[in-house]
Motif scaffolding. Structure first.
Motif, PDB file in Angstrom:
ATOM      1  N   ARG A 190       0.835  -1.203   0.000  1.00 52.66           N
ATOM      2  CA  ARG A 190       0.000   0.000   0.000  1.00 52.66           C
ATOM      3  C   ARG A 190       0.866   1.248   0.000  1.00 52.66           C
ATOM      4  NH1 ARG A 190      -5.590  -1.068   1.627  1.00 52.66           N
ATOM      5  NH2 ARG A 190      -5.745   1.184   1.892  1.00 52.66           N
ATOM      6  N   GLU A 191       0.467   2.241  -0.779  1.00 54.47           N
ATOM      7  CA  GLU A 191       1.214   3.504  -0.802  1.00 54.47           C
ATOM      8  C   GLU A 191       0.869   4.377   0.391  1.00 54.47           C
ATOM      9  OE1 GLU A 191       0.702   5.400  -4.519  1.00 54.47           O
ATOM     10  OE2 GLU A 191       1.780   3.850  -5.644  1.00 54.47           O
ATOM     11  N   SER A 192      -0.370   4.270   0.856  1.00 50.77           N
ATOM     12  CA  SER A 192      -0.761   5.034   2.045  1.00 50.77           C
ATOM     13  C   SER A 192      -1.343   4.061   3.064  1.00 50.77           C
ATOM     14  CB  SER A 192      -1.795   6.102   1.680  1.00 50.77           C
ATOM     15  OG  SER A 192      -2.943   5.500   1.115  1.00 50.77           O
ATOM     16  N   PRO A 193      -1.057   4.275   4.331  1.00 50.40           N
ATOM     17  CA  PRO A 193      -1.514   3.329   5.351  1.00 50.40           C
ATOM     18  C   PRO A 193      -3.030   3.361   5.503  1.00 50.40           C
ATOM     19  CG  PRO A 193      -0.505   5.258   6.367  1.00 50.40           C
ATOM     20  CD  PRO A 193      -0.273   5.394   4.897  1.00 50.40           C
ATOM     21  N   PRO A 194      -3.673   2.192   5.533  1.00 50.37           N
ATOM     22  CA  PRO A 194      -5.119   2.146   5.734  1.00 50.37           C
ATOM     23  C   PRO A 194      -5.441   2.162   7.222  1.00 50.37           C
ATOM     24  CG  PRO A 194      -4.275  -0.059   5.433  1.00 50.37           C
ATOM     25  CD  PRO A 194      -3.084   0.862   5.377  1.00 50.37           C
ATOM     26  N   ASP A 195      -6.721   2.232   7.549  1.00 49.46           N
ATOM     27  CA  ASP A 195      -7.142   1.985   8.921  1.00 49.46           C
ATOM     28  C   ASP A 195      -6.889   0.508   9.205  1.00 49.46           C
ATOM     29  OD1 ASP A 195      -8.796   2.636  11.433  1.00 49.46           O
ATOM     30  OD2 ASP A 195      -9.752   0.861  10.614  1.00 49.46           O
ATOM     31  N   LEU A 196      -5.997   0.215  10.142  1.00 46.83           N
ATOM     32  CA  LEU A 196      -5.515  -1.154  10.325  1.00 46.83           C
ATOM     33  C   LEU A 196      -6.638  -2.106  10.720  1.00 46.83           C
ATOM     34  CD1 LEU A 196      -3.145  -3.102  10.352  1.00 46.83           C
ATOM     35  CD2 LEU A 196      -2.750  -2.473  12.744  1.00 46.83           C
ATOM     36  N   VAL A 197      -7.519  -1.686  11.616  1.00 40.59           N
ATOM     37  CA  VAL A 197      -8.576  -2.587  12.085  1.00 40.59           C
ATOM     38  C   VAL A 197      -9.530  -2.927  10.939  1.00 40.59           C
ATOM     39  CG1 VAL A 197     -10.532  -2.799  13.657  1.00 40.59           C
ATOM     40  CG2 VAL A 197      -8.369  -1.834  14.474  1.00 40.59           C
ATOM     41  N   SER A 198      -9.907  -1.928  10.142  1.00 41.71           N
ATOM     42  CA  SER A 198     -10.794  -2.205   8.999  1.00 41.71           C
ATOM     43  C   SER A 198     -10.103  -3.114   7.994  1.00 41.71           C
ATOM     44  CB  SER A 198     -11.198  -0.889   8.319  1.00 41.71           C
ATOM     45  OG  SER A 198     -11.900  -0.071   9.211  1.00 41.71           O
ATOM     46  N   PHE A 199      -8.833  -2.826   7.738  1.00 39.26           N
ATOM     47  CA  PHE A 199      -8.060  -3.651   6.800  1.00 39.26           C
ATOM     48  C   PHE A 199      -8.010  -5.092   7.297  1.00 39.26           C
ATOM     49  CE2 PHE A 199      -4.043  -5.678   5.679  1.00 39.26           C
ATOM     50  CZ  PHE A 199      -3.978  -5.502   4.305  1.00 39.26           C
ATOM     51  N   TYR A 200      -7.725  -5.281   8.585  1.00 38.27           N
ATOM     52  CA  TYR A 200      -7.599  -6.633   9.119  1.00 38.27           C
ATOM     53  C   TYR A 200      -8.955  -7.338   9.156  1.00 38.27           C
ATOM     54  CZ  TYR A 200      -5.465 -10.372  11.814  1.00 38.27           C
ATOM     55  OH  TYR A 200      -4.983 -11.587  12.212  1.00 38.27           O
ATOM     56  N   GLY A 201     -10.002  -6.596   9.486  1.00 33.61           N
ATOM     57  CA  GLY A 201     -11.341  -7.186   9.487  1.00 33.61           C
ATOM     58  C   GLY A 201     -11.715  -7.722   8.119  1.00 33.61           C
ATOM     59  N   GLU A 202     -11.346  -6.989   7.070  1.00 34.61           N
ATOM     60  CA  GLU A 202     -11.626  -7.472   5.707  1.00 34.61           C
ATOM     61  C   GLU A 202     -10.775  -8.701   5.387  1.00 34.61           C
ATOM     62  OE1 GLU A 202     -11.083  -4.288   2.977  1.00 34.61           O
ATOM     63  OE2 GLU A 202     -12.573  -2.996   3.958  1.00 34.61           O
ATOM     64  N   ALA A 203      -9.522  -8.698   5.830  1.00 34.75           N
ATOM     65  CA  ALA A 203      -8.649  -9.846   5.561  1.00 34.75           C
ATOM     66  C   ALA A 203      -9.154 -11.114   6.242  1.00 34.75           C
ATOM     67  CB  ALA A 203      -7.225  -9.528   6.027  1.00 34.75           C
ATOM     68  N   MET A 204      -9.787 -10.946   7.390  1.00 35.42           N
ATOM     69  CA  MET A 204     -10.253 -12.090   8.189  1.00 35.42           C
ATOM     70  C   MET A 204     -11.732 -12.385   7.963  1.00 35.42           C
ATOM     71  SD  MET A 204      -7.792 -13.228  10.245  1.00 35.42           S
ATOM     72  CE  MET A 204      -6.628 -13.051   8.914  1.00 35.42           C
ATOM     73  N   ALA A 205     -12.329 -11.831   6.924  1.00 34.05           N
ATOM     74  CA  ALA A 205     -13.787 -11.819   6.819  1.00 34.05           C
ATOM     75  C   ALA A 205     -14.399 -13.121   6.331  1.00 34.05           C
ATOM     76  CB  ALA A 205     -14.226 -10.679   5.895  1.00 34.05           C
ATOM     77  N   MET A 206     -13.643 -14.195   6.230  1.00 35.28           N
ATOM     78  CA  MET A 206     -14.178 -15.452   5.720  1.00 35.28           C
ATOM     79  C   MET A 206     -15.421 -15.880   6.528  1.00 35.28           C
ATOM     80  SD  MET A 206     -12.326 -19.173   5.487  1.00 35.28           S
ATOM     81  CE  MET A 206     -11.240 -18.767   4.134  1.00 35.28           C
ATOM     82  N   GLY A 207     -16.582 -15.821   5.896  1.00 40.90           N
ATOM     83  CA  GLY A 207     -17.820 -16.249   6.554  1.00 40.90           C
ATOM     84  C   GLY A 207     -18.322 -15.293   7.605  1.00 40.90           C
ATOM     85  N   SER A 208     -17.798 -14.073   7.637  1.00 45.17           N
ATOM     86  CA  SER A 208     -18.205 -13.133   8.683  1.00 45.17           C
ATOM     87  C   SER A 208     -19.614 -12.605   8.435  1.00 45.17           C
ATOM     88  CB  SER A 208     -17.220 -11.967   8.737  1.00 45.17           C
ATOM     89  OG  SER A 208     -17.523 -11.120   9.815  1.00 45.17           O
ATOM     90  N   PHE A 209     -20.304 -12.307   9.524  1.00 46.42           N
ATOM     91  CA  PHE A 209     -21.636 -11.725   9.443  1.00 46.42           C
ATOM     92  C   PHE A 209     -21.536 -10.254   9.818  1.00 46.42           C
ATOM     93  CE2 PHE A 209     -22.384 -16.167   9.727  1.00 46.42           C
ATOM     94  CZ  PHE A 209     -23.593 -16.410   9.066  1.00 46.42           C
ATOM     95  N   ALA A 210     -22.022  -9.394   8.944  1.00 56.02           N
ATOM     96  CA  ALA A 210     -21.986  -7.953   9.190  1.00 56.02           C
ATOM     97  C   ALA A 210     -23.070  -7.572  10.195  1.00 56.02           C
ATOM     98  CB  ALA A 210     -22.167  -7.206   7.887  1.00 56.02           C
ATOM     99  N   GLY A 211     -23.005  -6.325  10.684  1.00 51.95           N
ATOM    100  CA  GLY A 211     -23.919  -5.885  11.724  1.00 51.95           C
ATOM    101  C   GLY A 211     -25.385  -6.076  11.372  1.00 51.95           C
ATOM    102  N   ASP A 212     -25.817  -5.656  10.178  1.00 49.09           N
ATOM    103  CA  ASP A 212     -27.220  -5.798   9.803  1.00 49.09           C
ATOM    104  C   ASP A 212     -27.623  -7.261   9.719  1.00 49.09           C
ATOM    105  OD1 ASP A 212     -27.362  -3.101   9.695  1.00 49.09           O
ATOM    106  OD2 ASP A 212     -27.263  -2.959   7.500  1.00 49.09           O
ATOM    107  N   GLU A 213     -26.716  -8.100   9.233  1.00 45.41           N
ATOM    108  CA  GLU A 213     -27.043  -9.522   9.119  1.00 45.41           C
ATOM    109  C   GLU A 213     -27.157 -10.167  10.495  1.00 45.41           C
ATOM    110  OE1 GLU A 213     -24.918 -10.715   4.948  1.00 45.41           O
ATOM    111  OE2 GLU A 213     -23.673 -10.155   6.665  1.00 45.41           O
ATOM    112  N   LEU A 214     -26.322  -9.724  11.426  1.00 48.70           N
ATOM    113  CA  LEU A 214     -26.455 -10.234  12.792  1.00 48.70           C
ATOM    114  C   LEU A 214     -27.810  -9.844  13.361  1.00 48.70           C
ATOM    115  CD1 LEU A 214     -23.037  -9.665  14.631  1.00 48.70           C
ATOM    116  CD2 LEU A 214     -24.147 -11.829  14.079  1.00 48.70           C
ATOM    117  N   ALA A 215     -28.210  -8.612  13.123  1.00 47.77           N
ATOM    118  CA  ALA A 215     -29.500  -8.155  13.646  1.00 47.77           C
ATOM    119  C   ALA A 215     -30.654  -8.950  13.041  1.00 47.77           C
ATOM    120  CB  ALA A 215     -29.669  -6.663  13.359  1.00 47.77           C
ATOM    121  N   THR A 216     -30.491  -9.377  11.804  1.00 49.75           N
ATOM    122  CA  THR A 216     -31.538 -10.188  11.162  1.00 49.75           C
ATOM    123  C   THR A 216     -31.532 -11.609  11.697  1.00 49.75           C
ATOM    124  OG1 THR A 216     -31.329  -8.883   9.152  1.00 49.75           O
ATOM    125  CG2 THR A 216     -32.378 -11.041   8.927  1.00 49.75           C
ATOM    126  N   LEU A 217     -30.343 -12.154  11.925  1.00 48.52           N
ATOM    127  CA  LEU A 217     -30.228 -13.554  12.313  1.00 48.52           C
ATOM    128  C   LEU A 217     -30.535 -13.791  13.793  1.00 48.52           C
ATOM    129  CD1 LEU A 217     -29.383 -16.476  11.659  1.00 48.52           C
ATOM    130  CD2 LEU A 217     -27.005 -15.801  12.133  1.00 48.52           C
TER     131      LEU A 217
END
Length: 579
Positions: free
Chosen positions: A379-406
């Motif tokens: 990356r040329e510019s540093p991203p928000d690390l937590v958001s970046f890592y959350g996307e990297a680890m997102a295998m099968g993750s449920f987002a906030g709205d989906e959790l509220a539905t489930l």
């Protein structure tokens, strides 16, 4: 490697027979021996199930006492520098009765108190009762290789290696925690200190606690922080190779047969080749996947043949999906990593021949071997690390709205406001470090510490097999973690220091292939047929943890990793909560 358990009764006395029954729920962790120490007033009990790799004689039996009986310890793990510590303690006048590493905990606590924790090199979880101070001490190793759960109310304090030995207590409520269930749907695991059981907690890696029953005080503290980068660090592959050979040699030491898992990738090849460079021939065990060109079992066999090592392998097919039901028993907290089945299978294979194996966990986190490391480095510019890592680890993750539905309406207030709260806490703990160093720490503390090491511990212990991880050897880790990024990342090359080491130790090894996780083809573990029918008849819906409409929507929408996660949770719930 053992299963440990303990209890302090704050009112009344401990039922020794019932305590031993709960201790023996951990017999898969220690089939060789069993022991219990009960205080004279029956107010304190420590128990142990022993898998004996170090001094298997009766002298190594646990729980183990100090000479005057004032200290009692029950221990799970291995202390690789115990001989060095023993020499130091003997010089201070301590006399040993066994050749077992456990005994250095007793004498070491007498000599150094809490300072002992900084001297221990190895993997450990232990409970120590100090009768002089009326204090229980619990401690867990730096990376969380060995597990430790605990429970507290106004009648008792209890701990154990696995949750099953605690929720079997008739006075401990065995109810799932709605917030932890939401965390599982986000992360694939329940991050410590939380536990899937509402009444239990996990001692986080690198933490210790003391509990004093007289006053009811509990103190929890972190006993280790990752080393800071050293500008002077400039290791070559030769120096790294020597450190790795030292680590492999110390981790391969035991009084019984020890082998090595061998995947065909760089990490395990480097381990067995380093061992061979010191004259240590480890029998090897690998797993392959039938009718799949990407299977690495051929590469593993070639490495073993090149080093003249004894080698065994097992080929899995699509029928191995049936093992997912067994996983619900092996993992008494749900863990939705897709590699649980292959890991369990290769441990079962090895467990039929040896009592301990070396395993390559920790290398990717230490050397920056994951693709997200390279993406961040590019990356040329540093991203928000937590958001970046959350996307990297997102295998099968449920987002906030989906959790509220489930999640069923009665539990929706348990949905965390920040689904990535755990990643954020890990990142903030090293907020003053460079970005790539923070990312590696996130891996070590979250993905490796909570998921990978838990998976390996439960899968190996289910086969009464001790898994040792030389890449997390203290001296090796401290040296490599300090290296600057330019030593670890090289455009177009994976783990250049390890690659150089392998070219020297295994010159005939074929060029490295793209990194592949320890998983089979996706089609093996696709949730369909009777598993989909099981989800349509969900007990989690019946018992109002999930909403019927929310689950139906998700099942219709599909997604292999989400369905896998839902199936793992459903099977866990039916096994432990509502059979």
């Amino acid at each position: 490697m053992c299963g440990i358990i303990g209890e302090i009764a704050l009112a009344g006395a401990i039922d020794a027979v019932a305590f031993d029954r709960r201790r023996d729920l951990l017999s898969h962790r220690g089939p060789d021996d069993a022991g219990t120490w009960l205080s004279p007033t029956a107010a304190v009990a420590l128990g142990n199930r022993r898998l004996a790799l170090c001094d298997p004689s009766p002298a190594g039996r646990q729980p183990m006492a100090s000479q005057d009986g004032a200290l009692q310890v029950t221990f799970n793990g291995e202390i690789y520098n115990f001989r060095e510590l023993r020499r130091q303690l003997e010089a201070l006048g301590h006399r040993f009765r066994s050749a077992c590493d456990t005994e250095v905990l007793v004498h070491g606590w007498e000599a150094w108190g809490e300072g002992l924790l900084a001297k221990l090199e190895g993997m450990f979880a232990f409970g120590l009762w100090d009768a002089r101070r009326g204090r229980l001490v619990l401690a867990r190793d730096r990376f969380g290789i060995k597990p430790l759960y605990y429970y507290r109310d106004d009648r008792r304090f209890a701990f154990a290696s696995e949750a099953r030995a605690l929720v079997a207590h008739p006075e401990i409520a065995a109810e799932p925690d709605a917030g932890a269930l939401c965390d599982f749907l986000v992360y694939r695991f329940v991050p410590s200190p939380k536990c899937i059981w509402r009444s239990l907690a996990k001692l986080p890696p690198a933490h210790a606690l003391t509990f004093e029953p007289a006053g009811g005080s509990l103190r929890l503290w972190c006993h280790w922080q990752p080393p800071s980068r050293s500008m002077e660090a400039a290791a070559t592959s030769v120096e790294v190779g020597e450190l790795l050979a030292d680590a492999v040699a110390s981790h391969g030491t035991a009084d019984v047969a020890v082998g090595s898992l061998l995947s065909g990738g760089m990490d395990s090849a480097a381990m067995v080749a380093s061992a061979a460079s010191r004259g240590i021939s480890l029998p090897t065990f690998s797993l392959g996947f039938s009718d799949w060109p990407a299977s690495e079992h051929g590469a593993a066999a070639a490495v073993a043949a090149g080093l003249g090592l004894s080698h065994r392998q097992w080929l899995l097919g699509p029928e191995s999906l049936a093992l997912v039901e067994r996983m619900a028993t092996v993992f008494d907290e749900p863990l939705a990593d897709i590699s649980t089945i292959p890991t369990f299978a290769v441990c079962a294979l090895a467990g039929g021949h040896v009592k301990g194996v070396l395993s390559g966990e920790g290398s990717d986190e230490l050397f920056g071997g994951y693709d997200w490391h390279h993406r961040l480095a590019a990356r040329e510019s540093p991203p928000d690390l937590v958001s970046f890592y959350g996307e990297a680890m997102a295998m099968g993750s449920f987002a906030g709205d989906e959790l509220a539905t489930l999640i069923h309406p009665r539990h929706r207030e348990a949905i965390p406001a920040d689904p990535h709260w755990f990643y954020r806490a890990c990142a903030e703990a090293v907020a003053d470090r460079p970005l790539l160093e923070r990312l590696r720490w996130l891996d070590l503390r979250s993905f490796m510490g909570e998921l990978v090491l838990t998976k390996v511990d439960r899968a190996s212990m289910a086969a009464s097999l001790e898994a040792r991880v030389p890449f997390l050897d203290q001296r090796f880790f401290d040296a490599v973690f300090r290296l600057p990024a330019e030593k670890l990342w090289r455009r177009g090359e994976q783990k250049p220091l390890l690659a150089e080491l392998l070219r020297r130790l295994l010159p005939a090894r074929p060029p490295a292939r793209p990194k592949q996780g320890f998983v089979g083809p996706d089609r093996y573990y696709r949730v369909g047929g009777r598993w989909l029918d099981l989800l349509r008849r969900s007990a989690l819906v019946r018992d109002r943890w999930f909403s019927a409409g929310g689950l139906a929507t998700l099942l219709e929408r599909g997604g292999p990793w989400r369905l896998w996660k839902l199936l793992v949770l459903e099977l866990w719930y039916r096994r432990w909560v509502a059979p």
